[in-house]
Design a protein around this motif. Structure first.
Motif, PDB file in Angstrom:
ATOM      1  N   ARG A  47      27.504  46.993  46.852  1.00  0.00           N
ATOM      2  CA  ARG A  47      27.225  45.746  46.141  1.00  0.00           C
ATOM      3  C   ARG A  47      26.003  45.019  46.705  1.00  0.00           C
ATOM      4  NH1 ARG A  47      31.552  44.045  42.921  1.00  0.00           N
ATOM      5  NH2 ARG A  47      33.329  45.440  43.017  1.00  0.00           N
ATOM      6  N   ALA A  48      25.133  45.771  47.350  1.00  0.00           N
ATOM      7  CA  ALA A  48      23.942  45.158  47.935  1.00  0.00           C
ATOM      8  C   ALA A  48      22.884  44.833  46.900  1.00  0.00           C
ATOM      9  CB  ALA A  48      23.352  46.086  49.007  1.00  0.00           C
ATOM     10  N   ARG A  49      22.829  45.566  45.753  1.00  0.00           N
ATOM     11  CA  ARG A  49      21.804  45.329  44.748  1.00  0.00           C
ATOM     12  C   ARG A  49      22.337  45.703  43.374  1.00  0.00           C
ATOM     13  NH1 ARG A  49      18.458  41.806  45.480  1.00  0.00           N
ATOM     14  NH2 ARG A  49      18.853  41.241  43.358  1.00  0.00           N
ATOM     15  N   PRO A  50      22.471  44.814  42.423  1.00  0.00           N
ATOM     16  CA  PRO A  50      22.316  43.369  42.615  1.00  0.00           C
ATOM     17  C   PRO A  50      23.414  42.827  43.526  1.00  0.00           C
ATOM     18  CG  PRO A  50      23.250  43.828  40.453  1.00  0.00           C
ATOM     19  CD  PRO A  50      22.871  45.149  41.041  1.00  0.00           C
ATOM     20  N   VAL A  51      23.144  41.711  44.162  1.00  0.00           N
ATOM     21  CA  VAL A  51      24.028  41.198  45.206  1.00  0.00           C
ATOM     22  C   VAL A  51      25.337  40.693  44.599  1.00  0.00           C
ATOM     23  CG1 VAL A  51      24.275  39.583  47.107  1.00  0.00           C
ATOM     24  CG2 VAL A  51      22.027  40.532  46.563  1.00  0.00           C
ATOM     25  N   ARG A  52      26.429  41.352  45.007  1.00  0.00           N
ATOM     26  CA  ARG A  52      27.767  40.948  44.573  1.00  0.00           C
ATOM     27  C   ARG A  52      28.718  40.997  45.768  1.00  0.00           C
ATOM     28  NH1 ARG A  52      24.720  39.960  41.207  1.00  0.00           N
ATOM     29  NH2 ARG A  52      24.769  40.425  38.978  1.00  0.00           N
ATOM     30  N   LEU A  53      28.204  40.631  46.940  1.00  0.00           N
ATOM     31  CA  LEU A  53      28.979  40.764  48.172  1.00  0.00           C
ATOM     32  C   LEU A  53      30.221  39.884  48.175  1.00  0.00           C
ATOM     33  CD1 LEU A  53      26.100  40.704  50.842  1.00  0.00           C
ATOM     34  CD2 LEU A  53      26.989  42.653  49.557  1.00  0.00           C
ATOM     35  N   CYS A  54      30.016  38.615  47.927  1.00  0.00           N
ATOM     36  CA  CYS A  54      31.098  37.645  48.092  1.00  0.00           C
ATOM     37  C   CYS A  54      32.201  37.861  47.067  1.00  0.00           C
ATOM     38  CB  CYS A  54      30.545  36.226  47.986  1.00  0.00           C
ATOM     39  SG  CYS A  54      29.179  35.889  49.120  1.00  0.00           S
ATOM     40  N   GLN A  55      31.818  38.075  45.814  1.00  0.00           N
ATOM     41  CA  GLN A  55      32.822  38.216  44.762  1.00  0.00           C
ATOM     42  C   GLN A  55      33.518  39.556  44.798  1.00  0.00           C
ATOM     43  OE1 GLN A  55      30.828  38.522  40.770  1.00  0.00           O
ATOM     44  NE2 GLN A  55      28.997  38.147  41.973  1.00  0.00           N
ATOM     45  N   GLY A  56      32.895  40.588  45.390  1.00  0.00           N
ATOM     46  CA  GLY A  56      33.502  41.903  45.381  1.00  0.00           C
ATOM     47  C   GLY A  56      34.132  42.334  46.681  1.00  0.00           C
ATOM     48  N   CYS A  57      33.765  41.704  47.808  1.00  0.00           N
ATOM     49  CA  CYS A  57      34.214  42.189  49.114  1.00  0.00           C
ATOM     50  C   CYS A  57      35.063  41.184  49.884  1.00  0.00           C
ATOM     51  CB  CYS A  57      32.991  42.575  49.965  1.00  0.00           C
ATOM     52  SG  CYS A  57      31.910  43.808  49.201  1.00  0.00           S
ATOM     53  N   HIS A  58      35.386  40.064  49.275  1.00  0.00           N
ATOM     54  CA  HIS A  58      36.120  39.044  50.052  1.00  0.00           C
ATOM     55  C   HIS A  58      37.513  39.527  50.437  1.00  0.00           C
ATOM     56  CE1 HIS A  58      38.681  37.766  46.641  1.00  0.00           C
ATOM     57  NE2 HIS A  58      37.616  37.999  45.906  1.00  0.00           N
ATOM     58  N   GLY A  59      38.118  40.392  49.614  1.00  0.00           N
ATOM     59  CA  GLY A  59      39.426  40.938  49.964  1.00  0.00           C
ATOM     60  C   GLY A  59      39.356  41.838  51.183  1.00  0.00           C
ATOM     61  N   HIS A  60      38.353  42.712  51.235  1.00  0.00           N
ATOM     62  CA  HIS A  60      38.165  43.591  52.400  1.00  0.00           C
ATOM     63  C   HIS A  60      37.886  42.774  53.658  1.00  0.00           C
ATOM     64  CE1 HIS A  60      38.200  47.274  50.075  1.00  0.00           C
ATOM     65  NE2 HIS A  60      37.284  46.779  49.244  1.00  0.00           N
ATOM     66  N   TYR A  61      37.080  41.738  53.525  1.00  0.00           N
ATOM     67  CA  TYR A  61      36.737  40.918  54.698  1.00  0.00           C
ATOM     68  C   TYR A  61      37.958  40.160  55.203  1.00  0.00           C
ATOM     69  CZ  TYR A  61      34.529  37.336  57.577  1.00  0.00           C
ATOM     70  OH  TYR A  61      34.185  36.493  58.616  1.00  0.00           O
ATOM     71  N   ARG A  62      38.752  39.639  54.299  1.00  0.00           N
ATOM     72  CA  ARG A  62      39.949  38.898  54.710  1.00  0.00           C
ATOM     73  C   ARG A  62      40.950  39.816  55.426  1.00  0.00           C
ATOM     74  NH1 ARG A  62      41.100  37.359  50.170  1.00  0.00           N
ATOM     75  NH2 ARG A  62      42.986  38.534  49.689  1.00  0.00           N
ATOM     76  N   ARG A  63      41.104  41.045  54.931  1.00  0.00           N
ATOM     77  CA  ARG A  63      42.013  41.996  55.582  1.00  0.00           C
ATOM     78  C   ARG A  63      41.501  42.409  56.960  1.00  0.00           C
ATOM     79  NH1 ARG A  63      42.722  43.649  50.207  1.00  0.00           N
ATOM     80  NH2 ARG A  63      40.940  45.083  50.290  1.00  0.00           N
ATOM     81  N   LEU A  64      40.168  42.555  57.078  1.00  0.00           N
ATOM     82  CA  LEU A  64      39.618  42.932  58.381  1.00  0.00           C
ATOM     83  C   LEU A  64      39.819  41.820  59.406  1.00  0.00           C
ATOM     84  CD1 LEU A  64      38.034  45.304  59.679  1.00  0.00           C
ATOM     85  CD2 LEU A  64      35.972  43.953  59.331  1.00  0.00           C
ATOM     86  N   LEU A  65      39.685  40.575  58.980  1.00  0.00           N
ATOM     87  CA  LEU A  65      39.954  39.460  59.888  1.00  0.00           C
ATOM     88  C   LEU A  65      41.399  39.489  60.382  1.00  0.00           C
ATOM     89  CD1 LEU A  65      38.160  36.381  58.245  1.00  0.00           C
ATOM     90  CD2 LEU A  65      37.448  37.682  60.261  1.00  0.00           C
ATOM     91  N   THR A 107      27.224  38.596  59.087  1.00  0.00           N
ATOM     92  CA  THR A 107      26.778  38.944  57.736  1.00  0.00           C
ATOM     93  C   THR A 107      27.433  38.045  56.698  1.00  0.00           C
ATOM     94  OG1 THR A 107      26.464  41.260  58.394  1.00  0.00           O
ATOM     95  CG2 THR A 107      26.623  40.795  56.031  1.00  0.00           C
ATOM     96  N   TRP A 108      28.724  37.808  56.864  1.00  0.00           N
ATOM     97  CA  TRP A 108      29.463  36.979  55.910  1.00  0.00           C
ATOM     98  C   TRP A 108      28.966  35.532  55.938  1.00  0.00           C
ATOM     99  CZ3 TRP A 108      32.195  39.200  52.312  1.00  0.00           C
ATOM    100  CH2 TRP A 108      33.069  38.445  51.536  1.00  0.00           C
ATOM    101  N   GLU A 109      28.691  35.027  57.132  1.00  0.00           N
ATOM    102  CA  GLU A 109      28.196  33.654  57.254  1.00  0.00           C
ATOM    103  C   GLU A 109      26.770  33.530  56.731  1.00  0.00           C
ATOM    104  OE1 GLU A 109      28.615  32.438  61.275  1.00  0.00           O
ATOM    105  OE2 GLU A 109      30.813  32.504  61.261  1.00  0.00           O
ATOM    106  N   ALA A 110      25.933  34.533  56.993  1.00  0.00           N
ATOM    107  CA  ALA A 110      24.554  34.495  56.496  1.00  0.00           C
ATOM    108  C   ALA A 110      24.518  34.529  54.971  1.00  0.00           C
ATOM    109  CB  ALA A 110      23.754  35.669  57.062  1.00  0.00           C
ATOM    110  N   ALA A 111      25.494  35.191  54.359  1.00  0.00           N
ATOM    111  CA  ALA A 111      25.581  35.236  52.901  1.00  0.00           C
ATOM    112  C   ALA A 111      26.185  33.965  52.324  1.00  0.00           C
ATOM    113  CB  ALA A 111      26.412  36.441  52.469  1.00  0.00           C
ATOM    114  N   ASN A 112      26.697  33.070  53.169  1.00  0.00           N
ATOM    115  CA  ASN A 112      27.315  31.819  52.726  1.00  0.00           C
ATOM    116  C   ASN A 112      28.413  32.047  51.703  1.00  0.00           C
ATOM    117  OD1 ASN A 112      25.535  29.699  54.077  1.00  0.00           O
ATOM    118  ND2 ASN A 112      24.014  30.896  52.958  1.00  0.00           N
ATOM    119  N   CYS A 113      29.196  33.095  51.925  1.00  0.00           N
ATOM    120  CA  CYS A 113      30.245  33.433  50.963  1.00  0.00           C
ATOM    121  C   CYS A 113      31.318  32.353  50.870  1.00  0.00           C
ATOM    122  CB  CYS A 113      30.881  34.769  51.339  1.00  0.00           C
ATOM    123  SG  CYS A 113      29.801  36.195  51.036  1.00  0.00           S
ATOM    124  N   ALA A 114      31.506  31.593  51.938  1.00  0.00           N
ATOM    125  CA  ALA A 114      32.507  30.533  51.894  1.00  0.00           C
ATOM    126  C   ALA A 114      32.193  29.497  50.822  1.00  0.00           C
ATOM    127  CB  ALA A 114      32.617  29.855  53.260  1.00  0.00           C
TER     128      ALA A 114
END
Length: 275
Positions: A47-65, A107-114
């Protein structure tokens, strides 16, 4: 592959000496973190191009935390030496798990996904969903009107796109500016001055299509006030010099008036003297 199999056999057989072996509970936590890291890395890459990081990966990031938190809190059953946090996180200089976790967090903070997600990060915020809905409508409008112009002999003529998609694009642009203002007012950190990367990238794509590709222009609703203020500012020097000229002329008249009165009085005295 052979080295990995040999290492597994050695671990399973039990190594001699003081080399520590992870407890089954700690191994399970480490394996879960490794799988979570791989899943999140794959999601970010796809999801790097076009950028869809926050909307597509927030579930993976939350589980990793959550998986990292389980490692940091987990304690083995026997003694302090089998503490999973100590064995996995700080037992060597490289600290791979800690390094990976910091990379994903940065990476997550730099993308301002919050700024795109709800407070519990379980999904997109209402404003983000509204923006993405307008974004998709704008792209659909562009595509639909381009298909309608396919028979046009002049491919650079995008009049229909500019005319028919102006309302949708204006709403999208206004909403983006509103979200930007609200975010700057409520933010305190340097990163919070930006919207999430998904929204920024979507708006950049739309603006490039609108202005560069289609050569459309967005009518400015503040044209009349701007012209009025500009005209007033340009007229100020004229008013200043005119008022200065009139003031100096009036002052000159006041200074000359007594001389005229004095000359008239002298003339009367001379006439009386010789009469």
């Amino acid at each position: 592959q052979l080295a990995e199999e040999l290492a597994e056999e050695l671990w399973d057989a039990g190594l001699p000496g003081d080399l520590p072996e992870l407890e089954p509970e700690c191994r399970s936590l480490l394996a879960a973190f490794a799988e979570g890291s791989a899943a999140l890395t794959g999601c970010l890459g796809r999801r790097a191009r076009p950028v869809r990081l926050c909307q597509g990966c927030h579930g993976h990031y939350r589980r990793l935390l959550a998986q990292y938190g389980s490692i940091a809190r987990a304690v083995g059953n026997s003694s302090e030496s089998h503490n999973c946090a100590k064995s996995i996180l700080t037992s060597d200089r490289l600290q791979i798990v800690v390094t990976l976790s910091e990379f994903f967090n940065e990476t997550w903070e730099a993308a301002n996904c919050a700024n795109c997600l709800k407070n519990n990060s379980e999904g997109l915020s209402n404003s983000t969903e509204e923006f993405l809905d307008l974004f998709n409508k704008s792209l659909t409008c562009f595509e639909h009107n381009l298909q309608g112009q396919a028979i046009d002999l002049s491919p650079n003529n995008y009049t229909e796109v500019c005319k028919n998609c102006n309302e949708t694009y204006t709403k999208l642009n206004d909403l983006y500016n509103h979200l930007q203002r609200m975010n700057r007012q409520g933010g305190e950190s340097a990163h919070s001055a930006h919207l999430c990367i998904d929204v920024e990238d979507a708006m950049n794509i739309t603006r490039k299509l609108w202005s560069r590709t289609f050569n459309c222009s967005l009518p400015c609703s503040d044209t009349v006030p701007v012209i009025a203020v500009s005209s007033f500012i340009l007229f100020l020097p004229i008013v200043f010099y005119l008022s200065s000229f009139l003031h100096s002329k009036q002052k000159k008249r006041i200074l000359i008036l007594p001389k005229r009165i004095q000359s008239n009085a002298s003339l009367v005295n001379i006439q009386e003297k010789y009469s």
